[in-house]
Design an enzyme around this catalytic site. Structure first.
Site, PDB file in Angstrom:
ATOM      1  N   LEU A  33       0.815  -1.225   0.000  1.00  0.00           N
ATOM      2  CA  LEU A  33       0.000   0.000   0.000  1.00  0.00           C
ATOM      3  C   LEU A  33       0.850   1.278   0.000  1.00  0.00           C
ATOM      4  O   LEU A  33       0.376   2.334   0.397  1.00  0.00           O
ATOM      5  CB  LEU A  33      -1.002   0.013   1.173  1.00  0.00           C
ATOM      6  CG  LEU A  33      -2.028  -1.126   1.182  1.00  0.00           C
ATOM      7  CD1 LEU A  33      -3.030  -0.924   2.329  1.00  0.00           C
ATOM      8  CD2 LEU A  33      -2.803  -1.199  -0.145  1.00  0.00           C
ATOM      9  N   GLY A  36      -0.524   1.829  -3.641  1.00  0.00           N
ATOM     10  CA  GLY A  36      -1.832   1.232  -3.940  1.00  0.00           C
ATOM     11  C   GLY A  36      -2.888   1.631  -2.917  1.00  0.00           C
ATOM     12  O   GLY A  36      -2.606   2.361  -1.960  1.00  0.00           O
ATOM     13  N   ALA A  69       4.080  -5.295  -8.407  1.00  0.00           N
ATOM     14  CA  ALA A  69       4.566  -4.375  -7.379  1.00  0.00           C
ATOM     15  C   ALA A  69       5.891  -3.765  -7.810  1.00  0.00           C
ATOM     16  O   ALA A  69       6.861  -4.484  -8.044  1.00  0.00           O
ATOM     17  CB  ALA A  69       4.747  -5.126  -6.063  1.00  0.00           C
ATOM     18  N   TYR A 136      14.302   3.737 -14.045  1.00  0.00           N
ATOM     19  CA  TYR A 136      13.068   2.933 -14.044  1.00  0.00           C
ATOM     20  C   TYR A 136      13.148   1.853 -15.126  1.00  0.00           C
ATOM     21  O   TYR A 136      13.012   0.655 -14.857  1.00  0.00           O
ATOM     22  CB  TYR A 136      11.852   3.851 -14.269  1.00  0.00           C
ATOM     23  CG  TYR A 136      10.589   3.090 -14.606  1.00  0.00           C
ATOM     24  CD1 TYR A 136      10.039   2.196 -13.686  1.00  0.00           C
ATOM     25  CD2 TYR A 136       9.961   3.245 -15.841  1.00  0.00           C
ATOM     26  CE1 TYR A 136       8.887   1.474 -14.001  1.00  0.00           C
ATOM     27  CE2 TYR A 136       8.815   2.541 -16.156  1.00  0.00           C
ATOM     28  CZ  TYR A 136       8.282   1.657 -15.234  1.00  0.00           C
ATOM     29  OH  TYR A 136       7.153   0.944 -15.555  1.00  0.00           O
ATOM     30  N   LEU A 183      -0.460  11.687 -18.845  1.00  0.00           N
ATOM     31  CA  LEU A 183      -1.189  12.702 -19.614  1.00  0.00           C
ATOM     32  C   LEU A 183      -2.705  12.626 -19.411  1.00  0.00           C
ATOM     33  O   LEU A 183      -3.330  13.630 -19.038  1.00  0.00           O
ATOM     34  CB  LEU A 183      -0.838  12.563 -21.103  1.00  0.00           C
ATOM     35  CG  LEU A 183      -1.554  13.559 -22.006  1.00  0.00           C
ATOM     36  CD1 LEU A 183      -1.141  14.995 -21.689  1.00  0.00           C
ATOM     37  CD2 LEU A 183      -1.278  13.248 -23.484  1.00  0.00           C
ATOM     38  N   ARG A 214       2.190   8.843 -28.667  1.00  0.00           N
ATOM     39  CA  ARG A 214       2.253   7.690 -27.772  1.00  0.00           C
ATOM     40  C   ARG A 214       1.181   6.675 -28.173  1.00  0.00           C
ATOM     41  O   ARG A 214       0.150   7.028 -28.754  1.00  0.00           O
ATOM     42  CB  ARG A 214       1.992   8.120 -26.321  1.00  0.00           C
ATOM     43  CG  ARG A 214       3.106   8.958 -25.716  1.00  0.00           C
ATOM     44  CD  ARG A 214       4.357   8.135 -25.502  1.00  0.00           C
ATOM     45  NE  ARG A 214       5.441   8.910 -24.907  1.00  0.00           N
ATOM     46  CZ  ARG A 214       6.334   9.621 -25.587  1.00  0.00           C
ATOM     47  NH1 ARG A 214       6.271   9.685 -26.913  1.00  0.00           N
ATOM     48  NH2 ARG A 214       7.296  10.261 -24.968  1.00  0.00           N
ATOM     49  N   ARG A 274       9.701  17.908 -21.744  1.00  0.00           N
ATOM     50  CA  ARG A 274      10.050  17.221 -20.504  1.00  0.00           C
ATOM     51  C   ARG A 274      11.278  16.372 -20.800  1.00  0.00           C
ATOM     52  O   ARG A 274      11.304  15.648 -21.799  1.00  0.00           O
ATOM     53  CB  ARG A 274       8.857  16.340 -20.075  1.00  0.00           C
ATOM     54  CG  ARG A 274       9.032  15.691 -18.731  1.00  0.00           C
ATOM     55  CD  ARG A 274       7.751  14.997 -18.279  1.00  0.00           C
ATOM     56  NE  ARG A 274       7.421  13.842 -19.106  1.00  0.00           N
ATOM     57  CZ  ARG A 274       6.373  13.046 -18.880  1.00  0.00           C
ATOM     58  NH1 ARG A 274       5.531  13.305 -17.892  1.00  0.00           N
ATOM     59  NH2 ARG A 274       6.135  12.011 -19.653  1.00  0.00           N
ATOM     60  N   ALA A 275      12.269  16.441 -19.920  1.00  0.00           N
ATOM     61  CA  ALA A 275      13.522  15.727 -20.187  1.00  0.00           C
ATOM     62  C   ALA A 275      13.260  14.236 -20.375  1.00  0.00           C
ATOM     63  O   ALA A 275      12.470  13.637 -19.627  1.00  0.00           O
ATOM     64  CB  ALA A 275      14.490  15.938 -19.023  1.00  0.00           C
TER      65      ALA A 275
HETATM   66  N1  UFG Z   1       2.543  15.018 -21.231  1.00  0.00           N
HETATM   67  C1  UFG Z   1       2.191  16.352 -21.313  1.00  0.00           C
HETATM   68  N2  UFG Z   1       1.621  16.908 -20.203  1.00  0.00           N
HETATM   69  C2  UFG Z   1       1.403  16.218 -19.036  1.00  0.00           C
HETATM   70  C3  UFG Z   1       1.785  14.848 -18.989  1.00  0.00           C
HETATM   71  C4  UFG Z   1       2.353  14.300 -20.111  1.00  0.00           C
HETATM   72  O1  UFG Z   1       2.366  17.012 -22.330  1.00  0.00           O
HETATM   73  O2  UFG Z   1       0.894  16.806 -18.061  1.00  0.00           O
HETATM   74  C5  UFG Z   1       3.104  14.393 -22.442  1.00  0.00           C
HETATM   75  C6  UFG Z   1       4.476  13.770 -22.224  1.00  0.00           C
HETATM   76  O3  UFG Z   1       5.500  14.711 -22.418  1.00  0.00           O
HETATM   77  C7  UFG Z   1       4.467  12.654 -23.253  1.00  0.00           C
HETATM   78  C8  UFG Z   1       2.992  12.229 -23.323  1.00  0.00           C
HETATM   79  O4  UFG Z   1       2.261  13.318 -22.777  1.00  0.00           O
HETATM   80  O5  UFG Z   1       4.830  13.149 -24.487  1.00  0.00           O
HETATM   81  C9  UFG Z   1       2.692  10.981 -22.517  1.00  0.00           C
HETATM   82  O6  UFG Z   1       3.238  11.152 -21.213  1.00  0.00           O
HETATM   83  P1  UFG Z   1       2.903  10.155 -20.010  1.00  0.00           P
HETATM   84  O7  UFG Z   1       3.606  10.704 -18.802  1.00  0.00           O
HETATM   85  O8  UFG Z   1       1.427   9.955 -19.911  1.00  0.00           O
HETATM   86  O9  UFG Z   1       3.527   8.792 -20.452  1.00  0.00           O
HETATM   87  P2  UFG Z   1       5.023   8.455 -20.926  1.00  0.00           P
HETATM   88  O10 UFG Z   1       4.933   8.189 -22.397  1.00  0.00           O
HETATM   89  O11 UFG Z   1       6.010   9.429 -20.471  1.00  0.00           O
HETATM   90  O12 UFG Z   1       5.288   7.158 -20.059  1.00  0.00           O
HETATM   91  C10 UFG Z   1       4.880   5.895 -20.446  1.00  0.00           C
HETATM   92  C11 UFG Z   1       4.614   5.054 -19.224  1.00  0.00           C
HETATM   93  C12 UFG Z   1       5.886   4.859 -18.453  1.00  0.00           C
HETATM   94  C13 UFG Z   1       6.933   4.298 -19.367  1.00  0.00           C
HETATM   95  C14 UFG Z   1       7.114   5.192 -20.552  1.00  0.00           C
HETATM   96  C15 UFG Z   1       8.090   4.628 -21.543  1.00  0.00           C
HETATM   97  O13 UFG Z   1       3.663   5.677 -18.421  1.00  0.00           O
HETATM   98  O14 UFG Z   1       5.668   3.963 -17.388  1.00  0.00           O
HETATM   99  O15 UFG Z   1       5.887   5.328 -21.225  1.00  0.00           O
HETATM  100  O16 UFG Z   1       8.908   5.658 -21.981  1.00  0.00           O
HETATM  101  F1  UFG Z   1       8.107   4.222 -18.711  1.00  0.00           F
END
Ligand code: UFG
Length: 315
Positions: A33, A36, A69, A136, A183, A214, A274-275
């Site tokens: 938890l 979770g 987990a 990660y 996102l 994505r 975002r980096a």
């Molecule tokens: N994004 C935004 N604004 C936000 C959040 C996200 O513009 O507030 C953009 C990100 O820059 C990215 C896209 O939306 O381009 C998707 O971002 P997410 O954070 O939703 O997901 P990610 O693609 O970064 O991450 C996913 C999985 C991770 C995994 C990764 C692999 O959630 O667990 O893919 O790179 F590690």
């Protein structure tokens, strides 16, 4: 089967646990938890609050483990790599040790697209290079490597499922992270009034509208793949499958669909990149379709967002 679901109080784990209970399996959820929620454990599953590092008792009499987990925030992993190595690799090694002690020889593992890093081509295939760009992804890749070794050394039967962008909800089971970085939930938080606007992280990518693409997969389709994987595990073999829709949607497209579904104007503010975000991350799921007969059913972005939105209104 008698199954142990680690992390079954989390987002994906709870959906898989619910589908396993519905399919008639005897399910125990093991979750500390830390991220979770106890009320996400489905009715009909036994709940043990505890760590994967101390799983021996929960493993007694179990036929197979479904292992979710883990720590799963890319940004946090860059700031606190030790936490990721300790939890994701160290915790899994302890779990595998306890499984051997208890004679449990089958595991389905929750792996990630982050094992690939910056892709060389799209869609990504399982045979493509794995060069994770953050701790990660590296910690999850280390587990995949360990599973291959244990299959050869100890006759373990394992399947790793590499998730792309999981979204949507399955009834009341939905994404509920205390720190939300994803996102779709962040965009929907604007519609519920929890946020004023959503940030768009970069509009200068080499994509049609300049925002990242994505591959969004419905959590219910994703979960179903775990049940198929479980049925097809072969002791002594480790199989790895990508899980995605095969289609990329841009950040702008996601925001537009969220506006349509919620009827809210959802202000978006363009910010810097975002980096560590690759421009395009799209899966080839051809291998799991061919070998296990898996097929995504809820492939439209509208359906994925609608289900996430309905899951939220059931708060
Ligand atoms: N994004 C935004 N604004 C936000 C959040 C996200 O513009 O507030 C953009 C990100 O820059 C990215 C896209 O939306 O381009 C998707 O971002 P997410 O954070 O939703 O997901 P990610 O693609 O970064 O991450 C996913 C999985 C991770 C995994 C990764 C692999 O959630 O667990 O893919 O790179 F590690």
């Amino acid at each position: 089967m008698r199954l142990l679901v680690t992390g079954g109080a989390g987002y994906v784990g709870s959906v898989v646990a619910a589908q396993l209970v519905e399919a008639g399996h005897e399910v125990t959820v093991l979750d500390d938890l830390s991220t979770g929620h106890a009320d996400a454990v489905p009715d009909g599953a036994r709940f043990v609050q505890g760590s994967i590092s101390d799983a021996s008792a929960a493993l007694a009499g179990v036929d197979a483990v479904l292992h979710f987990a883990a720590k799963s925030l890319v940004g946090e992993s860059v700031e606190k790599p030790g936490l990721y190595w300790a939890n994701n690799l160290g915790g899994t090694l302890a779990l595998l040790h306890a499984m051997r002690e208890q004679g449990v020889r089958r595991i389905v593992f929750s792996s990630t697209a982050a094992t690939y890093g910056e892709p060389e081509r799209s869609p990504i295939q399982e045979s493509d290079p794995t060069r994770p760009t953050n701790p990660y992804g590296a910690s999850k890749l280390a587990v995949d490597t360990t599973l291959t070794a244990y299959a050869g050394l100890h006759g373990l039967g394992a399947v790793s499922l590499r998730y792309f962008n999981v979204a949507g909800a399955y009834g009341r089971f939905r994404e509920r992270h205390t720190v939300e970085t994803h996102l779709i939930p962040n965009v929907l938080k604007v519609a519920t009034g929890e946020r004023e606007s959503v940030s768009v992280f970069g509009t200068d990518y080499p994509t049609p509208d300049g925002t990242c693409l994505r591959d969004y997969i419905h959590v219910s389709d994703l979960a179903r793949a775990h049940l198929l994987a479980l049925d097809t595990i072969i002791e002594g073999e480790h199989k790895i499958y990508n899980l995605g829709n095969g289609t990329g949607f841009s950040v702008q497209e996601v925001i537009s669909v969220c506006r349509e579904v919620t009827g809210h104007e959802i202000p978006a503010v363009v910010g810097p990149r975002r980096a560590g975000d690759p421009a395009v991350l799209v899966a080839s799921s051809e291998k799991i379709q061919r070998e296990l007969g898996w097929k995504p059913e809820r492939t439209s972005l509208r359906e994925i967002v609608s289900d996430a939105w309905e899951g939220l209104s059931g708060r």
